[in-house]
Write a protein that holds these residues in place. Structure first.
Motif, PDB file in Angstrom:
ATOM      1  N   GLU A 111       0.829  -1.199   0.000  1.00 41.81           N
ATOM      2  CA  GLU A 111       0.000   0.000   0.000  1.00 41.81           C
ATOM      3  C   GLU A 111       0.865   1.253   0.000  1.00 41.81           C
ATOM      4  O   GLU A 111       0.377   2.360   0.137  1.00 41.81           O
ATOM      5  CB  GLU A 111      -0.926  -0.022   1.217  1.00 41.81           C
ATOM      6  N   ALA A 136      -5.496 -11.473 -10.771  1.00 45.31           N
ATOM      7  CA  ALA A 136      -6.499 -10.757  -9.985  1.00 45.31           C
ATOM      8  C   ALA A 136      -6.043 -10.566  -8.543  1.00 45.31           C
ATOM      9  O   ALA A 136      -6.254  -9.494  -7.950  1.00 45.31           O
ATOM     10  CB  ALA A 136      -7.825 -11.515 -10.032  1.00 45.31           C
ATOM     11  N   LEU A 137      -5.416 -11.578  -7.956  1.00 44.50           N
ATOM     12  CA  LEU A 137      -4.983 -11.478  -6.570  1.00 44.50           C
ATOM     13  C   LEU A 137      -3.857 -10.461  -6.403  1.00 44.50           C
ATOM     14  O   LEU A 137      -3.848  -9.688  -5.433  1.00 44.50           O
ATOM     15  CB  LEU A 137      -4.545 -12.852  -6.050  1.00 44.50           C
ATOM     16  N   ARG A 139      -3.245  -7.866  -8.355  1.00 42.93           N
ATOM     17  CA  ARG A 139      -3.834  -6.536  -8.547  1.00 42.93           C
ATOM     18  C   ARG A 139      -4.594  -6.110  -7.287  1.00 42.93           C
ATOM     19  O   ARG A 139      -4.533  -4.953  -6.876  1.00 42.93           O
ATOM     20  CB  ARG A 139      -4.764  -6.556  -9.758  1.00 42.93           C
ATOM     21  N   HIS A 140      -5.284  -7.075  -6.670  1.00 47.83           N
ATOM     22  CA  HIS A 140      -6.049  -6.780  -5.457  1.00 47.83           C
ATOM     23  C   HIS A 140      -5.129  -6.392  -4.310  1.00 47.83           C
ATOM     24  O   HIS A 140      -5.371  -5.394  -3.609  1.00 47.83           O
ATOM     25  CB  HIS A 140      -6.884  -8.009  -5.086  1.00 47.83           C
ATOM     26  N   HIS A 141      -4.063  -7.158  -4.089  1.00 47.97           N
ATOM     27  CA  HIS A 141      -3.169  -6.920  -2.960  1.00 47.97           C
ATOM     28  C   HIS A 141      -2.345  -5.647  -3.121  1.00 47.97           C
ATOM     29  O   HIS A 141      -1.852  -5.107  -2.111  1.00 47.97           O
ATOM     30  CB  HIS A 141      -2.239  -8.115  -2.748  1.00 47.97           C
ATOM     31  N   ALA A 143      -3.526  -2.945  -4.832  1.00 49.33           N
ATOM     32  CA  ALA A 143      -4.461  -1.843  -5.113  1.00 49.33           C
ATOM     33  C   ALA A 143      -4.191  -1.205  -6.465  1.00 49.33           C
ATOM     34  O   ALA A 143      -4.320   0.001  -6.631  1.00 49.33           O
ATOM     35  CB  ALA A 143      -4.392  -0.803  -3.990  1.00 49.33           C
ATOM     36  N   LEU A 167     -12.835 -16.274  -6.953  1.00 50.66           N
ATOM     37  CA  LEU A 167     -12.416 -14.894  -6.732  1.00 50.66           C
ATOM     38  C   LEU A 167     -13.561 -14.046  -6.195  1.00 50.66           C
ATOM     39  O   LEU A 167     -13.367 -13.184  -5.327  1.00 50.66           O
ATOM     40  CB  LEU A 167     -11.876 -14.290  -8.030  1.00 50.66           C
ATOM     41  N   ARG A 168     -14.750 -14.319  -6.686  1.00 53.37           N
ATOM     42  CA  ARG A 168     -15.916 -13.554  -6.224  1.00 53.37           C
ATOM     43  C   ARG A 168     -16.141 -13.763  -4.729  1.00 53.37           C
ATOM     44  O   ARG A 168     -16.607 -12.861  -4.021  1.00 53.37           O
ATOM     45  CB  ARG A 168     -17.144 -13.959  -7.025  1.00 53.37           C
ATOM     46  N   ILE A 172     -13.530 -10.192  -5.404  1.00 53.21           N
ATOM     47  CA  ILE A 172     -12.888  -9.792  -6.664  1.00 53.21           C
ATOM     48  C   ILE A 172     -13.760 -10.265  -7.816  1.00 53.21           C
ATOM     49  O   ILE A 172     -14.065 -11.461  -7.920  1.00 53.21           O
ATOM     50  CB  ILE A 172     -11.477 -10.400  -6.788  1.00 53.21           C
ATOM     51  N   ASP A 173     -14.141  -9.369  -8.695  1.00 53.46           N
ATOM     52  CA  ASP A 173     -15.051  -9.698  -9.789  1.00 53.46           C
ATOM     53  C   ASP A 173     -14.337  -9.531 -11.124  1.00 53.46           C
ATOM     54  O   ASP A 173     -13.853  -8.445 -11.447  1.00 53.46           O
ATOM     55  CB  ASP A 173     -16.278  -8.786  -9.731  1.00 53.46           C
ATOM     56  N   ASP A 243      -2.516 -17.334  -3.396  1.00 51.75           N
ATOM     57  CA  ASP A 243      -2.571 -16.164  -2.519  1.00 51.75           C
ATOM     58  C   ASP A 243      -1.381 -16.147  -1.562  1.00 51.75           C
ATOM     59  O   ASP A 243      -0.792 -15.090  -1.310  1.00 51.75           O
ATOM     60  CB  ASP A 243      -3.878 -16.161  -1.730  1.00 51.75           C
TER      61      ASP A 243
END
Length: 263
Positions: A111, A136-137, A139-141, A143, A167-168, A172-173, A243
């Motif tokens: 972050e 996706a993971l 990108r999520h972690h 931000a 993921l949903r 995460i969509d 993850d």
């Protein structure tokens, strides 16, 4: 309680990791999964000696092995970094309580303010399950602070429904995402390219500009399919494995970002 003059034996992790060759194997496996013959070349030691020390590391629970999906005669070795963290914590506490560290503390997501945009590519064969989950993971972690992509050597026509579903479950969509071929990324520049499929590793081309390569030997969750219905538990295990690896990748990406920021 030890009597005067008695000395406690070093913790198991210290005894295992202190051997120079085993420490070298741990160091190599900290960056990527490897086959025995690759480790032999990297540490420049006889295969029987490398295999012997890998057996000791497996017996100590620090290293696991999975059969290669590309060549069933091969196995990939993987370092369990979470178990290493716990072992280091226990070893420090055995020396002195002040050295205890909380292994359960999660690796902080990136972050931070990234000085430069790091580019990461995940590759598997169909680009329908493992690599899009990893994309996706990450990108999520981070931000969205990391430029992350995924591709396949033989992409499917669509993402697997269970990849979208798993993921949903964690918020995460990605229903609009589509698999893409590695060829569409020809000429692109990446800081890190990570293959998640043993077959894709063999087919993945070299990328220029000092790209760092790593391999995560992760079983194909679609291999557990029964007719048209995949074993959803396999997807949950796959997502959990990815993850964990993503969490351990974050400090590596932080280091890459700092290196790029140096003159």
């Amino acid at each position: 309680m030890l009597s005067r003059g008695q000395v406690a034996a070093p913790p198991a992790f210290v005894r295992l990791a202190a051997h120079p060759l085993r420490w070298r194997l741990l160091t190599e496996l900290a960056h990527s999964d490897y086959r025995v013959r690759e480790l032999v070349a990297r540490v420049d030691q006889p295969q029987n000696l490398v295999s012997y020390h890998l057996r000791l590391l497996r017996g100590g629970g620090l290293v696991t092995a999975t059969r290669s999906s590309f060549d069933g005669r091969d196995s990939y070795y993987h370092l369990d970094l979470d178990r290493c963290a716990h072992a280091l914590t226990d070893s420090g506490a055995a020396l002195h309580p002040a050295l205890r560290r909380v292994a359960e503390t999660p690796i902080p997501p990136a972050e931070q303010q990234w000085s430069r945009r790091i580019a990461v590519l995940f590759v598997c064969t169909g680009n329908s399950a493992r690599s899009p989950i990893a994309e996706a993971l990450l990108r999520h972690h981070t931000a969205g602070h990391v430029a992350v992509s995924s591709a396949g050597s033989r992409p499917k026509s669509r993402l697997h429904p269970n990849a979208i579903r798993v993921l949903r479950e964690i918020g995460i969509d990605i229903p609009s995402q589509r698999p893409q071929h590695l060829d569409t990324l020809a000429g692109a520049t990446f800081d890190h390219v990570i293959t998640l499929c043993d077959r894709a590793r063999e087919a993945c081309p070299e990328f220029p500009h000092r790209t760092r390569r790593a391999h995560w030997s992760i079983p194909d969750p679609t291999a557990a399919e029964d007719g048209d219905q995949a074993d959803y538990l396999a997807f949950q295990r796959t997502a959990a494995d990815i993850d964990t690896r993503i969490r351990h990748l974050l400090p590596v990406l932080t280091a890459t970002d700092q290196e790029k920021d140096q003159p």
